[in-house]
Write a protein that holds these residues in place. Structure first.
Motif, PDB file in Angstrom:
ATOM      1  N   ILE A 588     -67.965 -75.321  21.931  1.00 39.94           N
ATOM      2  CA  ILE A 588     -66.092 -74.310  22.173  1.00 39.94           C
ATOM      3  C   ILE A 588     -66.905 -73.240  22.800  1.00 39.94           C
ATOM      4  CG2 ILE A 588     -64.611 -76.059  21.457  1.00 39.94           C
ATOM      5  CD1 ILE A 588     -64.166 -72.584  20.396  1.00 39.94           C
ATOM      6  N   SER A 589     -66.034 -72.674  23.779  1.00 37.03           N
ATOM      7  CA  SER A 589     -66.174 -70.854  23.700  1.00 37.03           C
ATOM      8  C   SER A 589     -64.380 -70.317  23.808  1.00 37.03           C
ATOM      9  CB  SER A 589     -66.054 -70.592  25.215  1.00 37.03           C
ATOM     10  OG  SER A 589     -65.690 -69.167  25.366  1.00 37.03           O
ATOM     11  N   LEU A 590     -64.408 -69.233  22.802  1.00 43.54           N
ATOM     12  CA  LEU A 590     -63.527 -69.011  22.736  1.00 43.54           C
ATOM     13  C   LEU A 590     -62.923 -67.213  23.231  1.00 43.54           C
ATOM     14  CD1 LEU A 590     -61.027 -68.438  19.960  1.00 43.54           C
ATOM     15  CD2 LEU A 590     -62.662 -67.649  18.630  1.00 43.54           C
ATOM     16  N   ARG A 591     -62.072 -67.400  23.451  1.00 42.74           N
ATOM     17  CA  ARG A 591     -61.640 -66.216  24.620  1.00 42.74           C
ATOM     18  C   ARG A 591     -59.948 -65.744  24.020  1.00 42.74           C
ATOM     19  NH1 ARG A 591     -64.641 -67.363  30.164  1.00 42.74           N
ATOM     20  NH2 ARG A 591     -66.624 -69.328  29.106  1.00 42.74           N
ATOM     21  N   THR A 592     -60.325 -64.244  25.098  1.00 38.28           N
ATOM     22  CA  THR A 592     -59.299 -63.621  24.799  1.00 38.28           C
ATOM     23  C   THR A 592     -57.988 -64.162  25.948  1.00 38.28           C
ATOM     24  OG1 THR A 592     -59.987 -61.801  26.650  1.00 38.28           O
ATOM     25  CG2 THR A 592     -60.731 -61.747  24.182  1.00 38.28           C
ATOM     26  N   SER A 593     -56.997 -63.752  26.099  1.00 40.40           N
ATOM     27  CA  SER A 593     -55.672 -63.936  26.684  1.00 40.40           C
ATOM     28  C   SER A 593     -56.252 -64.106  28.184  1.00 40.40           C
ATOM     29  CB  SER A 593     -54.421 -63.782  25.565  1.00 40.40           C
ATOM     30  OG  SER A 593     -54.648 -61.956  25.975  1.00 40.40           O
ATOM     31  N   TYR A 594     -56.887 -63.190  28.612  1.00 44.99           N
ATOM     32  CA  TYR A 594     -57.376 -63.042  29.589  1.00 44.99           C
ATOM     33  C   TYR A 594     -59.012 -63.543  29.955  1.00 44.99           C
ATOM     34  CZ  TYR A 594     -58.651 -58.596  27.338  1.00 44.99           C
ATOM     35  OH  TYR A 594     -60.101 -57.549  27.299  1.00 44.99           O
ATOM     36  N   GLY A 595     -59.253 -64.459  28.859  1.00 48.22           N
ATOM     37  CA  GLY A 595     -60.302 -65.665  29.671  1.00 48.22           C
ATOM     38  C   GLY A 595     -61.645 -64.392  29.422  1.00 48.22           C
ATOM     39  N   LEU A 596     -61.656 -63.444  28.552  1.00 48.93           N
ATOM     40  CA  LEU A 596     -63.031 -63.002  28.495  1.00 48.93           C
ATOM     41  C   LEU A 596     -64.023 -63.908  26.336  1.00 48.93           C
ATOM     42  CD1 LEU A 596     -65.928 -60.464  28.572  1.00 48.93           C
ATOM     43  CD2 LEU A 596     -63.673 -59.467  27.487  1.00 48.93           C
ATOM     44  N   HIS A 597     -65.204 -64.207  27.111  1.00 50.10           N
ATOM     45  CA  HIS A 597     -65.556 -65.319  25.779  1.00 50.10           C
ATOM     46  C   HIS A 597     -65.748 -64.231  24.898  1.00 50.10           C
ATOM     47  CE1 HIS A 597     -68.615 -67.245  23.660  1.00 50.10           C
ATOM     48  NE2 HIS A 597     -69.546 -66.376  23.730  1.00 50.10           N
ATOM     49  N   PHE A 598     -65.859 -64.026  23.167  1.00 49.34           N
ATOM     50  CA  PHE A 598     -66.408 -63.627  22.629  1.00 49.34           C
ATOM     51  C   PHE A 598     -66.967 -63.907  21.465  1.00 49.34           C
ATOM     52  CE2 PHE A 598     -61.554 -64.445  21.281  1.00 49.34           C
ATOM     53  CZ  PHE A 598     -61.982 -64.679  20.589  1.00 49.34           C
ATOM     54  N   VAL A 609     -59.945 -76.878  16.201  1.00 52.43           N
ATOM     55  CA  VAL A 609     -61.295 -75.788  16.464  1.00 52.43           C
ATOM     56  C   VAL A 609     -62.143 -75.364  14.977  1.00 52.43           C
ATOM     57  CG1 VAL A 609     -62.563 -74.815  17.233  1.00 52.43           C
ATOM     58  CG2 VAL A 609     -61.103 -75.714  18.819  1.00 52.43           C
ATOM     59  N   LEU A 610     -63.657 -75.670  14.585  1.00 51.67           N
ATOM     60  CA  LEU A 610     -63.849 -74.726  13.555  1.00 51.67           C
ATOM     61  C   LEU A 610     -64.152 -73.644  13.920  1.00 51.67           C
ATOM     62  CD1 LEU A 610     -63.517 -75.171  10.751  1.00 51.67           C
ATOM     63  CD2 LEU A 610     -66.016 -76.201  10.776  1.00 51.67           C
ATOM     64  N   THR A 611     -63.997 -72.509  13.313  1.00 53.51           N
ATOM     65  CA  THR A 611     -64.760 -71.087  13.952  1.00 53.51           C
ATOM     66  C   THR A 611     -65.271 -70.599  12.644  1.00 53.51           C
ATOM     67  OG1 THR A 611     -64.544 -69.104  15.584  1.00 53.51           O
ATOM     68  CG2 THR A 611     -62.404 -70.203  14.922  1.00 53.51           C
ATOM     69  N   ALA A 612     -65.703 -68.558  13.275  1.00 48.89           N
ATOM     70  CA  ALA A 612     -65.369 -68.122  11.950  1.00 48.89           C
ATOM     71  C   ALA A 612     -64.047 -67.414  11.705  1.00 48.89           C
ATOM     72  CB  ALA A 612     -66.328 -66.951  12.498  1.00 48.89           C
ATOM     73  N   SER A 613     -63.851 -66.886  10.812  1.00 52.45           N
ATOM     74  CA  SER A 613     -62.574 -65.905   9.857  1.00 52.45           C
ATOM     75  C   SER A 613     -62.632 -64.778  11.242  1.00 52.45           C
ATOM     76  CB  SER A 613     -62.951 -65.648   9.046  1.00 52.45           C
ATOM     77  OG  SER A 613     -61.934 -66.591   8.611  1.00 52.45           O
ATOM     78  N   SER A 623     -51.655 -66.706  20.032  1.00 51.47           N
ATOM     79  CA  SER A 623     -51.511 -66.233  21.821  1.00 51.47           C
ATOM     80  C   SER A 623     -52.783 -65.758  22.185  1.00 51.47           C
ATOM     81  CB  SER A 623     -50.151 -65.766  22.192  1.00 51.47           C
ATOM     82  OG  SER A 623     -49.609 -64.669  21.624  1.00 51.47           O
ATOM     83  N   SER A 624     -53.339 -64.950  20.962  1.00 50.70           N
ATOM     84  CA  SER A 624     -53.968 -64.174  21.772  1.00 50.70           C
ATOM     85  C   SER A 624     -54.734 -65.156  21.677  1.00 50.70           C
ATOM     86  CB  SER A 624     -54.206 -63.239  20.576  1.00 50.70           C
ATOM     87  OG  SER A 624     -52.943 -62.195  20.490  1.00 50.70           O
ATOM     88  N   TYR A 625     -55.366 -66.087  22.226  1.00 49.52           N
ATOM     89  CA  TYR A 625     -56.904 -66.789  21.857  1.00 49.52           C
ATOM     90  C   TYR A 625     -56.414 -68.185  23.138  1.00 49.52           C
ATOM     91  CZ  TYR A 625     -57.225 -64.224  17.740  1.00 49.52           C
ATOM     92  OH  TYR A 625     -57.087 -62.493  16.662  1.00 49.52           O
ATOM     93  N   LYS A 626     -57.795 -68.001  23.508  1.00 51.29           N
ATOM     94  CA  LYS A 626     -57.519 -69.155  24.541  1.00 51.29           C
ATOM     95  C   LYS A 626     -58.767 -70.264  23.946  1.00 51.29           C
ATOM     96  CE  LYS A 626     -54.849 -68.046  28.726  1.00 51.29           C
ATOM     97  NZ  LYS A 626     -54.464 -69.970  28.058  1.00 51.29           N
ATOM     98  N   VAL A 627     -58.593 -71.135  23.713  1.00 51.81           N
ATOM     99  CA  VAL A 627     -60.485 -72.520  24.060  1.00 51.81           C
ATOM    100  C   VAL A 627     -60.602 -73.380  25.268  1.00 51.81           C
ATOM    101  CG1 VAL A 627     -60.944 -74.175  22.517  1.00 51.81           C
ATOM    102  CG2 VAL A 627     -59.572 -73.113  21.640  1.00 51.81           C
ATOM    103  N   TYR A 628     -61.342 -72.284  25.741  1.00 50.93           N
ATOM    104  CA  TYR A 628     -62.291 -73.147  26.521  1.00 50.93           C
ATOM    105  C   TYR A 628     -63.588 -74.860  26.437  1.00 50.93           C
ATOM    106  CZ  TYR A 628     -60.798 -70.235  29.905  1.00 50.93           C
ATOM    107  OH  TYR A 628     -60.429 -68.968  30.601  1.00 50.93           O
TER     108      TYR A 628
END
Length: 802
Positions: A588-598, A609-613, A623-628
């Protein structure tokens, strides 16, 4: 010809302390030896067959074959070092370890190793040949002396040890450089120590090699069959200055053992080379400058870099002056440098064959490549790139003799296209097969299906969803519903979304919500209403109503199984390669609320979803994050893309760099979106195991930016990774290392939180979460990943209680 007294003593001690008679044997599945000197018995088990081998009186038994289906036991006078090996289904070969050792006892009249050159490096003449020397000792005259091929032997019990006739017309015979089997003491750095000491220098009891308590580790006996990792005996499997072991003290992971040095002189070293052959372990030239131009530090010096690779610790490695050497099995000769900012570097040594290193292939974006995913007939004509067996084992390269020696090479089978480690059928078997990289399983059939009809070469089909094109059911709140229901639950006809009559509306139109599927007058959920799809109605008295669309039944899926076969590009391509689209459907791509991959992440369940702390440091608000999900290109314009809001986030409470995200609505399982498998609790990867990482992170100028990239590299045991020249003790026990020691491929900024997955049988299991590293793809600086198996109870608890 009998077994030496020291060997009998060793075998007696081993049998008295070990739980199984099979501990003294090396096991290989699918192998059959052609052996004229044999005895056949009927036995109920492999243990009974081993007893027959131990009690064999017709000849010294070196191996036995056991077939469980017909309970046949065949004791053998030879092993894989001297006999022809065949492939056979359901057969298991057991070879006595003592006869596989490349060392000698006393005068070495029992030596049956495969050394075939003299102490001066001259190739031996075959014992059966009469040119250039007519031999006195021949296989016919001395059938019990083991005079096979041109291997060093001692048929006359010469006190100086094994010898051979040479291929030099001017030198009739010469002695061979065979090391002593070290039981009571050690030569060199104890690489050949096979004794029974099981306590460390400070008196701590050693942990068994096949145990993971109290210390988990990657030195599994089955992964290092040549290292004799039995019981809890001190050994030196990784090029340390002397034998060591993991300890039974929870506060001391490992420690050196106190093995005395032998009073007899070490074997005379073979003459070294002035050029690079293989890894250059026998390089004895005088180059003393690294590939970047730094001058080498003297091996006996401790400035500017302190180290343990000294002439005293490695007395047999010729660590003289500041010449480039390879004392510990590295990729090539190296040295510590006189540059305080560069601890050590590789050296550029001219190759003995004059060849230049291969130029890495440039990988370009691809949407489809001609590939053969099935085989015709018995697969003799198969020329695809499949390289895994039916049980998920990786294939051994055809030109490699490790871990299995064989004669199926391009030289012997020039028309079989035996390239790399691709599945082939050079001997007209029933279907394509390969030798495996598992030392205990010689070969297996490949994970390929027979083609239907006359299709031979196909292009991958466009990705197909596992759902109906227009399913009239909804998942979760139906935000992704694209069916054709156009009536409300009360039977009213829906108003077209582009129409403004009878109800005028400015917000929910095809123009304002182009990705919400607002076509015609079909029921939709453009605002993510928790109650599901709705529409404006054609009744002037009722502005809008919900639609009555049934819930879809739960989607069945198999974790870790992609619908598109992954490319599995390994370290041979610098900086990895561009993946086949949607071949890692859990990424998955973890993104900011406005869609920027980081950051990256992994789908482990439709709603989790599993990710890094550390990816969640900037904000604790979901609400600060979106998952694509379901994307190949970072731009995320594909129709397969699913976007989800994050409902909750959970960081591991003890500050490990691992976190869970709960999606506001579950992902829809399609061919492009499939969860990965999780490992068993506290599962440990063996060193050398190859795993894969994926991500859209920084490519450092290499091709493929903007596309999902992958690379494969081996797991590195923490003990090695924590050496001063690598990560110097920074790696904690809840983390693992993976990467190429020589650099070139690695995860980087933007890959954090993504998966490190390893193939287990026929599915991918996530063993690591990309966490940190020192730079990107730097030599001696492998990447560090959180060990997922340590956190299975925490993961399950969070998911079950939320």
């Amino acid at each position: 010809m009998g077994i030496g007294k020291a060997t009998l003593f060793l075998l007696f001690l081993l049998s008295s302390v070990q739980g199984s008679i099979l501990d003294s044997y090396v096991r290989t599945e699918g192998a059959w030896l052609l052996n004229s000197k044999k005895q056949t018995y009927k036995t109920n088990s492999k243990e009974e067959c081993a007893e027959q081998c131990e009690n064999e009186t017709k000849f010294p038994c070196r191996a036995f074959l056991f077939t469980s289906k017909d309970q046949q036991c065949i004791t053998l006078a030879e092993n894989t070092k001297t006999a022809v090996l065949f492939r056979r289904t359901n057969a298991v070969l057991y070879e006595k370890r003592i006869y596989l050792l490349e060392c000698k006892e006393g005068s070495g009249n029992n030596y049956r190793g495969t050394e075939a050159k003299t102490q001066k490096g001259v190739a031996c003449q075959k014992w059966a040949d009469t040119v250039p020397h007519k031999p006195k000792y021949t296989p016919e005259k001395y059938p019990e002396a083991g005079l096979e091929e041109n291997y060093c032997r001692n048929p006359d019990n010469d006190e100086k040890g094994p010898w051979c006739y040479t291929t030099d017309p001017n030198t009739r015979f010469d002695y061979c450089n065979i090391p002593e089997c070290e039981v009571e003491c050690m030569h060199c750095s104890g690489e050949n120590y096979h004794g029974l000491v099981a306590t460390t220098a400070s008196g701590l009891e050693c942990q068994r090699w096949d145990s993971q308590q109290p210390h988990s580790h990657g030195y599994l006996p089955e992964n290092f069959p040549e290292k004799d990792l039995k019981m809890n005996y001190c050994r030196n499997p990784d090029g340390e200055p002397r034998p060591w072991c993991f300890t039974t003290n929870p506060n001391k992971r490992w420690e050196f053992c106190d093995i005395p040095r032998c009073t007899t002189p070490p074997p005379v070293p073979a003459p070294g080379r002035q050029c690079l052959s293989g890894r250059g372990e026998d390089y004895r030239g005088k180059i003393s400058v690294t590939e970047s131009g730094n001058t080498c530090q003297h091996w006996s010096a401790q400035f500017p870099h302190r180290h343990a690779r000294t002439p005293e610790n490695y007395p047999c490695k010729n660590l003289e002056e500041n010449y480039c050497r390879n004392p510990d099995g590295e990729k090539m000769p190296w040295c510590y440098t006189t540059n305080a900012t560069a601890r050590w570097e590789y050296c550029t040594i001219p190759s003995c064959d004059g060849k230049e290193p291969d130029t890495p292939a440039v990988d370009q974006p691809e949407q489809a490549q001609a590939t053969e995913e099935c085989y015709q007939g018995n697969g003799v004509s198969y020329r695809g790139t499949a390289s895994f067996t039916i049980t998920g084992k990786k294939c051994q390269a055809w030109n490699s003799m490790s871990p299995h020696r064989h004669n199926k090479t391009s030289e012997h089978f020039p028309n079989a296209d035996l390239r790399q480690n691709y599945c082939r059928n050079p001997d007209a078997d029933s279907r394509p097969w390969c030798y495996t990289t598992d030392p205990s399983v010689r070969w297996e059939y490949c994970n390929l299906k027979r083609c239907n009809g006359n299709v031979q070469m196909t292009l991958p089909k466009p990705p197909q969803t596992t759902l109906e094109p227009n399913p009239d059911c909804i998942h979760s709140n139906g935000i992704d519903y694209r069916g054709t229901v156009a009536r409300t639950a009360r039977g009213r006809t829906c108003q077209e979304w582009s129409s403004q009559t009878p109800h005028k509306h400015d917000y929910f139109t095809p123009r304002t919500h182009p990705k919400s599927g607002l076509e015609k007058n079909y029921c939709r959920n453009p605002d993510g209403d928790v109650n599901g799809p709705w529409c404006y109605t054609t009744d002037p008295r009722k502005a809008w109503e919900y639609c009555d669309i049934p819930k879809c039944p739960p989607t069945q899926y198999e974790c870790g199984k992609a619908k598109t076969r992954p490319k599995l590009c390994a370290q041979r391509i610098v900086a990895g390669c561009i993946s086949h689209p949607h071949s890692w459907p859990w990424q998955i791509s973890l993104r900011t609320s406005y869609g920027l991959h980081f950051c990256g992440g992994t789908l482990i369940d439709p709603q989790w979803v599993l990710t890094a702390s550390h990816c969640l440091e900037k904000s604790s608000r979901p609400s600060s994050y979106k998952v694509y999900l379901g994307l190949h290109e970072e731009r995320a314009l594909e129709t397969s893309v699913q976007k989800r809001d994050v409902e909750k986030l959970f960081k591991e409470p003890h500050r490990a760099d691992i976190a869970l995200l709960k999606l506001r609505s579950p992902a829809i399982i399609t061919d492009q979106v499939i969860p990965v498998c999780l490992p068993k609790e506290n599962a440990v990867l063996g060193g050398r195991e190859e795993c894969y990482v994926t991500g859209w992170g920084d490519t450092k100028g290499t091709p493929g930016e903007g596309y999902l990239k992958e690379t494969g590299f081996p797991v590195i045991e923490n003990k090695i990774c924590n050496r001063p020249e690598f990560l110097n003790g920074r790696v904690k026990k809840h983390e693992l290392c993976a990467g190429n020691i020589h650099g070139g491929t690695d995860t980087c900024q933007g890959d954090s939180g993504g998966p490190l997955v390893c193939l287990d049988q026929d599915r991918f299991v996530q063993h690591g979460v990309t966490s940190w590293g020192l730079g990107c793809a730097q030599p001696m600086k492998p990447g560090v990943y959180v060990r997922v198996s340590n956190y299975i109870p925490w993961i399950k608890s969070i998911m079950e209680n939320n």
